[in-house]
Motif scaffolding. Structure first.
Motif, short mmCIF file in Angstrom:
data_model
loop_
_atom_site.label_atom_id
_atom_site.label_comp_id
_atom_site.label_asym_id
_atom_site.label_seq_id
_atom_site.Cartn_x
_atom_site.Cartn_y
_atom_site.Cartn_z
N ARG A 195 56.00 35.34 33.24
CA ARG A 195 56.37 34.89 31.90
C ARG A 195 56.94 33.47 31.93
O ARG A 195 56.67 32.67 31.04
CB ARG A 195 57.39 35.85 31.29
CG ARG A 195 57.87 35.42 29.90
CD ARG A 195 58.88 36.40 29.35
NE ARG A 195 59.36 35.98 28.06
CZ ARG A 195 58.78 36.26 26.90
NH1 ARG A 195 57.65 36.94 26.89
NH2 ARG A 195 59.30 35.85 25.75
N LEU A 196 57.71 33.17 32.95
CA LEU A 196 58.41 31.89 33.00
C LEU A 196 57.60 30.76 33.59
O LEU A 196 57.99 29.59 33.48
CB LEU A 196 59.71 32.03 33.81
CG LEU A 196 60.75 33.02 33.30
CD1 LEU A 196 61.99 32.98 34.16
CD2 LEU A 196 61.11 32.73 31.85
N GLY A 197 56.48 31.07 34.24
CA GLY A 197 55.74 30.01 34.92
C GLY A 197 54.23 30.16 34.78
O GLY A 197 53.72 31.18 34.34
N TYR A 214 57.61 26.84 33.10
CA TYR A 214 57.58 26.38 31.71
C TYR A 214 58.99 25.97 31.31
O TYR A 214 59.72 26.73 30.67
CB TYR A 214 57.07 27.48 30.79
CG TYR A 214 55.59 27.80 30.94
CD1 TYR A 214 54.63 26.79 30.94
CD2 TYR A 214 55.16 29.11 31.07
CE1 TYR A 214 53.29 27.07 31.08
CE2 TYR A 214 53.81 29.41 31.20
CZ TYR A 214 52.88 28.39 31.21
OH TYR A 214 51.55 28.69 31.34
N ASP A 215 59.41 24.77 31.71
CA ASP A 215 60.76 24.30 31.43
C ASP A 215 60.76 23.03 30.58
O ASP A 215 61.77 22.35 30.46
CB ASP A 215 61.52 24.04 32.73
CG ASP A 215 60.78 23.07 33.65
OD1 ASP A 215 59.72 22.55 33.27
OD2 ASP A 215 61.28 22.83 34.77
N ASN A 216 59.61 22.72 29.97
CA ASN A 216 59.49 21.51 29.17
C ASN A 216 58.33 21.69 28.19
O ASN A 216 57.22 22.00 28.60
CB ASN A 216 59.25 20.30 30.08
CG ASN A 216 59.34 18.98 29.34
OD1 ASN A 216 59.07 18.90 28.14
ND2 ASN A 216 59.72 17.94 30.06
N VAL A 261 55.71 26.68 25.60
CA VAL A 261 57.04 27.06 25.12
C VAL A 261 58.00 26.96 26.29
O VAL A 261 57.67 27.34 27.42
CB VAL A 261 57.03 28.50 24.57
CG1 VAL A 261 58.43 28.92 24.15
CG2 VAL A 261 56.06 28.62 23.40
N ASN A 262 59.19 26.41 26.06
CA ASN A 262 60.18 26.28 27.13
C ASN A 262 60.78 27.67 27.41
O ASN A 262 61.84 28.03 26.90
CB ASN A 262 61.28 25.30 26.73
CG ASN A 262 62.13 24.89 27.91
OD1 ASN A 262 62.33 25.67 28.85
ND2 ASN A 262 62.64 23.67 27.88
#
Length: 561
Positions: A195-197, A214-216, A261-262
């Motif tokens: 989910r996060l990457g 997904y941090d940006n 999405v961040n």
């Protein structure tokens, strides 16, 4: 999720200050604002992660929380060295709370021998140790479940982490599961990672590798590159004519930019109430760390030995180990002994099953490792020493810290620790030696004191003004300790893990340090040392260094360069 419904949002600041003012203290001092914030969060949520940089007083925070809640006993789990440090702080702060001290291995044993009586307070120190699936993770999760089941929301579960910003966001998963199972919607760390990457199929095997987190929002959801990357640029006709026949366009995957999405920020917001984050630069006004890198003059013998080895080297990992040990002043050698060991090729069976490449039929043949004997000579690993300028530099640093009487040195190999210990003893320094073999206090040559870890740490921090050198391996003694009586730390050599280096630096850079402290010393001996230090400072493991890079370092190197 009862934990979410139960959590309070009260401000206990005034109460905490009043409690501290009336508490019996060994010396006059005030709680720092960030410690009050940590205590406040723990009183509101009871089951929380206190993620704060090393040296911000997490142990004292846990002590005060238990005293305010009137909890007389707790179970405290930590690695060996931080456990010894915590014991000292319990004694120094004169707390009436009694602790049952467990290593992570002891936690596994506790789980296996559980008799139905769980502690009311459970503290997991250095909680990053449970970030991955393992026996110790399962044991800590099990103990936390037992605490909740027996004491409900009257219990206290604190996770103390020295990594306020883990490199991999999913590393929080098991830690959050310990304080509130099910608080994260995903049911596994694997699902959370997806989910996060952004992940893609690896070209080296049947597994997926991370492209980016997904941090940006400016990263593309399809390829992970930023919006201005050539993947997303318009290609005009002239550019196509100019480059179309060269194959250069194949390096870019042309597609329309898809905003992401961040997810990392959203995940961090989901941790509100479960986790508090405090970083050293925001909480203290400590003097900045001062880094010193000394270029040493390599001896011709050492350089010739390194070049001759690299000329015939075929393995990057073996070459790196050889160069690192040679730079430290020794080389490992394997010597057969008269003793025999069971052959690992055939496990003592003398024969192994083979496949005929022509007929594809199986047959049994003598093991090629032991030649059908079932055993092989036991190999003893010894090391041969070589002169190294690192010892001259260490002597210079010891002289510099002679008046202070305390200094800290870290080295990657046990042989390096032994070399440093013997050298310092010859220079009339006492040595606390801490590595994978355990802890020893050398009061002099052939004079080993019988002391516990906590007593050694006490002597280093509070003992007489004589000369004491603390020397250890970063992985075995680089976390959970307070050694700020020394104004500096010297890395004779570094191990393979970047975080071990950063943790080791903070042993001397913490609250209570000397005004002239915070010095970090490195030295470059062989040309490969510069690449090793650069790799670690970029938070990359040494295994990322290739054989071609090492060979290039030695092709045209001359000591005068």
């Amino acid at each position: 999720k009862p934990h979410l419904n139960w959590r309070r949002e009260e401000d206990y600041t005034d109460f905490i200050k009043e409690f501290w003012a009336q508490r019996d203290k060994p010396f006059e001092c005030e709680l720092f604002q960030h410690q009050i914030e940590m205590i406040n969060l723990a009183l509101n949520s009871r089951h929380v992660i206190l993620a704060a940089d090393m040296g911000l007083g997490k142990t004292l925070t846990a002590i005060v929380v238990m005293e305010i809640l009137g909890i007389p006993k707790c179970t405290w789990v930590a690695p060996n060295a931080p456990l010894a440090q915590a014991k000292n702080e319990f004694r120094d702060w004169r707390t009436l709370t009694q602790a049952r001290w467990l290593t992570y291995r002891g936690a596994v044993k506790w789980q296996n021998e559980y008799t139905g009586k769980a502690p009311k307070a459970f503290i997991i120190d250095e909680s990053a140790y449970i970030k991955n699936k393992s026996q110790r993770t399962d044991a800590c999760l099990y103990i936390a479940d037992c605490v909740r089941e027996e004491h409900g929301l009257d219990s206290l579960i604190l996770l103390l982490s020295g990594k306020p910003a883990p490199k991999s966001p999913p590393d929080w998963f098991n830690q959050v599961e310990a304080i509130c199972p099910g608080a994260i919607n995903e049911n596994s760390k694997y699902t959370l990672e997806r989910r996060l990457g952004l992940w893609k199929q690896s070209e080296y095997g049947e597994f997926q590798e991370l492209v980016t987190w997904y941090d940006n929002e400016d990263k593309c959801a399809h390829c992970g590159e930023i919006k201005l990357h050539p993947n997303h640029q318009e290609l005009d006709f002239e550019e196509f004519i100019r480059h179309g026949s060269t194959g250069e366009l194949a390096t870019y995957e042309r597609h329309e930019f898809q905003p992401s999405v961040n997810e990392v920020i959203k995940f961090g917001q989901r941790l509100n109430g479960f986790c508090g984050v405090w970083q050293k630069e925001d909480c203290t006004d400590l003097p900045p760390k001062q880094f010193h890198v000394e270029q040493l003059v390599v001896t011709p013998e050492m350089l010739n030995l390194a070049k001759s080895y690299m000329a015939k080297a075929t393995s990057g990992s073996e070459s790196l180990i050889f160069l690192r040990t040679l730079s430290d002043g020794f080389v490992y050698q394997k010597i057969p002994t008269d003793q025999l060991a069971v052959c690992q090729g055939c496990h003592g069976e003398k024969q192994v099953e083979m496949i005929d490449p022509d007929t594809n039929e199986t047959f049994w043949a003598d093991c090629h490792t032991c030649h059908g004997e079932g055993s092989v000579p036991l190999i003893e690993r010894v090391y041969q020493t070589y002169p190294t300028p690192k010892l001259d530099y260490l002597h210079k640093l010891l002289e510099l810290h002679k008046e202070t009487g305390r200094f800290v040195t870290f080295a990657a190999f046990q042989a390096s620790v032994d070399i440093i210990t013997n050298f310092a003893l010859q220079k009339n320094w006492q040595v606390i030696q801490a590595d994978g073999r355990g802890w020893m206090f050398h009061k002099g040559i052939d004079n080993v004191a019988k002391m516990k870890k906590g007593e050694m740490l006490d002597y280093f921090q509070k003992g007489p003004d004589d000369r004491v050198l603390f020397v250890g391996q970063p992985g075995a003694a680089g976390s959970g300790l307070t050694l700020h009586r020394s104004p500096g730390v010297f890395f004779y050599s570094n191990d393979n893990v970047p975080n071990n280096r950063f943790q080791a630096i903070d042993r001397v850079h913490r609250i209570g340090m000397r005004d002239d402290g915070g010095h970090v010393y490195d030295c470059l001996c062989l040309p490969s040392d510069k690449r090793i230090l650069s790799t670690l400072n970029n938070s990359e493991r040494l295994s990322s260094i290739t054989l071609d890079q090492l060979k290039k370092d030695y092709e045209h190197y001359h000591p005068t360069n």
